[in-house]
Design an enzyme around this catalytic site. Structure first.
Site, PDB file in Angstrom:
ATOM      1  N   ARG A 149     -19.736  38.008   6.414  1.00 43.04           N
ATOM      2  CA  ARG A 149     -18.408  37.557   6.820  1.00 43.04           C
ATOM      3  C   ARG A 149     -17.953  38.455   7.962  1.00 43.04           C
ATOM      4  NH1 ARG A 149     -18.226  38.012   1.112  1.00 43.04           N
ATOM      5  NH2 ARG A 149     -17.978  36.012   0.038  1.00 43.04           N
ATOM      6  N   LYS A 173     -15.798  40.550  -0.719  1.00 42.82           N
ATOM      7  CA  LYS A 173     -14.532  40.187  -1.352  1.00 42.82           C
ATOM      8  C   LYS A 173     -14.400  40.876  -2.711  1.00 42.82           C
ATOM      9  CE  LYS A 173     -13.650  35.659   0.736  1.00 42.82           C
ATOM     10  NZ  LYS A 173     -13.432  34.209   0.464  1.00 42.82           N
ATOM     11  N   HIS A 245     -18.034  32.660  11.226  1.00 40.14           N
ATOM     12  CA  HIS A 245     -18.477  32.218   9.903  1.00 40.14           C
ATOM     13  C   HIS A 245     -19.578  31.160   9.999  1.00 40.14           C
ATOM     14  CE1 HIS A 245     -17.399  33.097   5.763  1.00 40.14           C
ATOM     15  NE2 HIS A 245     -17.594  31.849   5.444  1.00 40.14           N
ATOM     16  N   ARG A 248     -22.853  32.606   9.350  1.00 43.66           N
ATOM     17  CA  ARG A 248     -23.087  32.810   7.906  1.00 43.66           C
ATOM     18  C   ARG A 248     -23.542  31.499   7.274  1.00 43.66           C
ATOM     19  NH1 ARG A 248     -21.572  36.016   3.349  1.00 43.66           N
ATOM     20  NH2 ARG A 248     -20.471  34.892   1.694  1.00 43.66           N
ATOM     21  N   HIS A 271     -21.861  35.732  -3.177  1.00 42.45           N
ATOM     22  CA  HIS A 271     -20.999  34.783  -3.883  1.00 42.45           C
ATOM     23  C   HIS A 271     -20.936  35.146  -5.356  1.00 42.45           C
ATOM     24  CE1 HIS A 271     -21.508  31.336  -0.730  1.00 42.45           C
ATOM     25  NE2 HIS A 271     -20.570  32.190  -0.397  1.00 42.45           N
ATOM     26  N   TYR A 280     -24.313  24.390   0.226  1.00 41.51           N
ATOM     27  CA  TYR A 280     -25.387  24.397   1.213  1.00 41.51           C
ATOM     28  C   TYR A 280     -26.539  23.501   0.804  1.00 41.51           C
ATOM     29  CZ  TYR A 280     -22.764  28.330   2.998  1.00 41.51           C
ATOM     30  OH  TYR A 280     -21.762  29.120   3.481  1.00 41.51           O
TER      31      TYR A 280
END
Length: 300
Positions: A149, A173, A245, A248, A271, A280
């Site tokens: 990110r 995150k 992004h 990514r 994730h 994806y």
């Protein structure tokens, strides 16, 4: 209500160690609720224990009527659930009035992805004849090589990168850390950038020296990286929808297209949930279908 919101935001900052952006989002979401309730109650905002599920249903209906996106409504509902859950622990409310509310169904928009040819074209755009060109190439190579990110990239310090082992420590995150591999092209680009990088005097002896800096030797911002990318998109004529992004998204899609398993891609992206990574698979399925329709004699 304002006092309760203030306590909740302090709880997020002190006990949950939430980022400034997270706290800002909660504050905006709860402020929007206060504005709605103040209007609905004739100029007086009720206290948390006076707010009912019916009040919140009216708030959700008002957001729908105002044309808010489903994702925005879902995020605001999540903020309300967290706020009132905290209120239950503090004894402000006996039950969570936001709990019965369901999130609106969100359309799953497939992310924009570059082809491998377009990625190569973009990565080769920065000139190797200037320090800023070497920096920009190292940034783009790192974003794509490690699937970072943009916030993760600008937060990198020298100590996070092990060029000999070709890995980088990433703070994602929720303050979760992960190790991500760096490809040989990214390692080479970073080495060339470090050879010409000039740090601001205040940063030279710091243990958390930023890996990527601006022309003044200070840490880059996410906006600076976005502007840099826009410049190279204009030069190369690539799709202007491309953002940092996008690299990514392209990283994940290209891995899956090449046969990587989805669990590995989930780990590489950082994730928390596999559901987030599964978007994806829709892209790779579309790619397989295109190949099938082009190659199979009975496809059409």
């Amino acid at each position: 209500m304002q006092s309760a919101i203030g306590q909740f935001l302090r709880y997020l900052a002190v006990e949950k160690n939430a980022s400034a952006n997270t706290i800002k989002s909660y504050r905006e979401d709860l402020t929007a609720l206060v504005e709605y309730l103040t209007d609905a109650y004739g100029g007086r905002c009720p206290s948390p224990d006076q707010v009912t599920t019916l009040d919140l249903r009216g708030y959700v209906a008002a957001m729908h009527e105002a044309g808010y996106a489903p994702g925005t409504i879902a995020r605001r509902l999540a903020s309300l659930r967290s706020f009132f859950r905290f209120g239950m622990r503090q004894g402000w409310v006996k039950e969570n009035p936001a709990k019965p509310l369901r999130n609106p169904r969100k359309p799953r928009n497939l992310p924009h992805v570059l082809s491998t040819e377009d990625v190569q074209k973009l990565l080769e755009a920065p000139p190797a004849s200037s320090p800023m060109g070497l920096r920009d190439r190292a940034i783009l190579e790192t974003l794509y090589s490690a699937g970072l990110r943009i916030s993760e990239l600008v937060g990198l310090n020298d100590s996070d990168v092990d060029l000999a082992a070709e890995i980088v420590r990433v703070r994602g995150k929720g303050r979760r850390e992960r190790l991500a591999p760096l490809g040989s092209f990214a390692v080479r680009a970073i080495r060339r950038w470090l050879a010409v990088r000039k740090l601001h005097p205040s940063l030279r002896d710091q243990p958390d020296r930023p890996l990527f800096v601006n022309r003044f030797g200070q840490r880059l911002t996410t906006r600076s990286v976005a502007r840099m990318l826009e410049k190279y998109l204009r030069q190369t004529g690539l799709d202007r929808r491309t953002t940092p992004h996008t690299l990514r998204h392209s990283f994940a899609t290209h891995l899956l297209n090449a046969g990587a398993d989805i669990r590995s891609v989930q780990e590489l992206l950082g994730h928390k949930s596999l559901v987030t990574t599964q978007i994806y698979t829709h892209l790779t399925t579309a790619n397989l279908k295109a190949v099938y329709e082009k190659a199979h004699p009975r496809a059409r």
